[in-house]
Design a protein around this motif. Structure first.
Motif, short mmCIF file in Angstrom:
data_model
loop_
_atom_site.label_atom_id
_atom_site.label_comp_id
_atom_site.label_asym_id
_atom_site.label_seq_id
_atom_site.Cartn_x
_atom_site.Cartn_y
_atom_site.Cartn_z
N GLY A 73 0.84 -1.23 -0.01
CA GLY A 73 -0.17 0.05 -0.08
C GLY A 73 0.83 1.28 0.15
O GLY A 73 0.44 2.33 -0.48
N ALA A 74 1.97 1.12 0.65
CA ALA A 74 3.08 2.34 0.81
C ALA A 74 3.50 2.39 -0.63
O ALA A 74 3.72 3.65 -1.13
CB ALA A 74 4.04 1.92 1.71
N VAL A 75 3.54 1.50 -1.30
CA VAL A 75 4.18 1.69 -2.69
C VAL A 75 3.14 2.30 -3.64
O VAL A 75 3.39 3.06 -4.51
CB VAL A 75 4.80 0.35 -3.51
CG1 VAL A 75 5.14 0.37 -4.91
CG2 VAL A 75 5.86 -0.23 -2.33
N TRP A 76 1.88 1.89 -3.43
CA TRP A 76 0.68 2.22 -4.04
C TRP A 76 0.68 3.86 -3.85
O TRP A 76 0.28 4.63 -4.68
CB TRP A 76 -0.74 1.79 -3.70
CG TRP A 76 -0.95 0.40 -4.25
CD1 TRP A 76 -0.30 -0.77 -4.00
CD2 TRP A 76 -2.11 0.24 -5.16
NE1 TRP A 76 -1.16 -1.68 -4.73
CE2 TRP A 76 -2.17 -0.99 -5.57
CE3 TRP A 76 -3.34 1.05 -5.63
CZ2 TRP A 76 -3.24 -1.57 -6.27
CZ3 TRP A 76 -4.32 0.69 -6.37
CH2 TRP A 76 -4.33 -0.70 -6.68
N GLY A 77 0.92 4.33 -2.61
CA GLY A 77 0.93 5.71 -2.24
C GLY A 77 1.90 6.43 -3.00
O GLY A 77 1.71 7.38 -3.46
N VAL A 98 1.28 7.53 3.54
CA VAL A 98 0.58 7.14 4.73
C VAL A 98 -0.91 6.57 4.15
O VAL A 98 -1.20 5.60 4.66
CB VAL A 98 0.35 8.51 5.61
CG1 VAL A 98 -0.67 8.32 6.93
CG2 VAL A 98 1.76 8.76 6.33
N MET A 99 -1.34 7.42 3.38
CA MET A 99 -2.63 7.13 2.74
C MET A 99 -2.73 5.73 2.14
O MET A 99 -3.46 5.00 2.59
CB MET A 99 -3.03 8.18 1.78
CG MET A 99 -4.37 8.18 1.30
SD MET A 99 -4.64 9.23 0.30
CE MET A 99 -4.07 8.62 -1.36
N GLY A 100 -1.48 5.58 1.45
CA GLY A 100 -1.57 3.91 0.94
C GLY A 100 -1.38 3.00 1.81
O GLY A 100 -2.22 1.85 1.61
N ALA A 101 -0.83 3.12 2.58
CA ALA A 101 -0.53 2.07 3.75
C ALA A 101 -1.75 1.94 4.87
O ALA A 101 -1.87 0.75 4.89
CB ALA A 101 0.70 2.58 4.76
N VAL A 102 -2.28 3.06 5.03
CA VAL A 102 -3.61 3.00 5.93
C VAL A 102 -4.74 2.48 4.97
O VAL A 102 -5.46 1.54 5.41
CB VAL A 102 -3.96 4.19 6.46
CG1 VAL A 102 -5.33 4.17 7.10
CG2 VAL A 102 -2.80 4.70 7.54
#
Lengths: 231, 64
Positions: free
Chosen positions: A104-108, A215-219
């Protein structure tokens, strides 16, 4: 399912918006307020033939409404992005992608590149007082740049199969297209604030945006709660 | 055998409904996201513009 999608997006938007707002008030808003001193003429760059201009923000002032609205709009902006990201994650998960907080962090980061960095390469973050081309033309280019960049990065990230390389190349082409076309520009410089201030504002606002997107991607990925061991 | 077949049928029917619900949820999230993005980043209604001014600059949306 739908509840989880929306709840995850709201948490991700709230977290990213608050992180962005805190970092903005430390690193970005003081520069913005300083830029306004030049925008309004309270401070003048190269006054009276001097080769120096005074540096330093005039301070934030305790304007609760103005700064409260800025925090609120940070949450609204990142909730908008988080809704789009959570929806994209749900689509990707259907196609067999495993979404973990780490991924998700990479998505972010990819979202930051598509939504913030690429458009900023054509239309840099503007310190107040910057004169640009006509607003609607810039907004159209900006939205188009986001769409092309999202499509390009998605092709590069998710292309599978024997022709994946060709799709990835097409993705690169989509990324380049808005920049080859060119963002709306004006044919002369009107800058009234120091270039040092504008440059610092541009890089810092992008850096803060990058942190908020990660932060947004990871959450958002965390609240999908489908992070099982890979495979 | 019959019992297993009917179980499978039921499962696939439920799967179809869940997938359809999820599709609707995804579409609703995208629409809500675009609507919020319009308010936060694009609308020039003066109240919205005033409220969003600093954030638009800070997040590098074209503002004015």
């Amino acid at each position: 399912m739908t509840y989880r999608l929306f709840a995850g997006a709201l948490y991700a938007g709230l977290a990213a918006g608050l992180v962005a707002a805190v970092l903005q008030f430390v690193f970005v808003i003081p520069l913005l307020v300083e830029g306004e001193l030049f925008e309004t003429g309270m401070r003048v760059h190269f006054q009276d033939g001097s080769v120096q201009s005074p540096a330093g923000s005039g301070g934030l002032e305790f304007d609760l409404v103005r700064h409260g609205l800025t925090v609120g709009m940070a949450i609204v902006s990142y909730t908008a992005f988080a809704l789009l990201m959570s929806a994209s994650m749900a689509i990707a998960a259907r196609r067999g992608e495993v979404i973990t907080p780490r991924r998700g962090a990479v998505w972010g980061l990819a979202g930051f590149a598509a939504i913030a960095l690429s458009p900023a390469a054509g239309l840099p973050p503007e310190l107040p007082g910057t004169i640009g081309a006509e607003l609607v033309a810039r907004q159209v280019w900006w939205v188009a740049a986001m769409l092309f960049s999202v499509a390009g990065i998605a092709l590069i990230a998710f292309a599978r199969g024997p022709h994946a390389w060709a799709l990835a190349l097409a993705g690169l082409g989509l990324l380049l297209l808005p920049h080859l076309y060119g963002a709306p520009m004006i044919d002369r410089y009107y800058g009234i604030s120091p270039p040092e201030l504008s440059a610092l504002f541009a890089t810092r606002s992008l850096a803060v945006t990058a942190v908020a997107w990660v932060v947004m991607g990871a959450v958002a990925a965390h609240f999908r709660a489908d992070h099982r061991p890979a495979g | 055998m019959t019992a297993i077949t009917s179980y499978k049928t039921t499962a696939s029917v439920h799967g179809g409904t869940a997938a359809r619900t999820e599709t609707l949820g995804i579409a609703a999230a995208i629409l809500a996201g675009l609507a919020l993005l319009f308010v936060a980043g694009i609308s020039q209604a003066s109240v919205v513009h005033g409220a969003a001014h600093d954030q638009r600059h800070a997040i590098s949306f074209p503002c004015h």
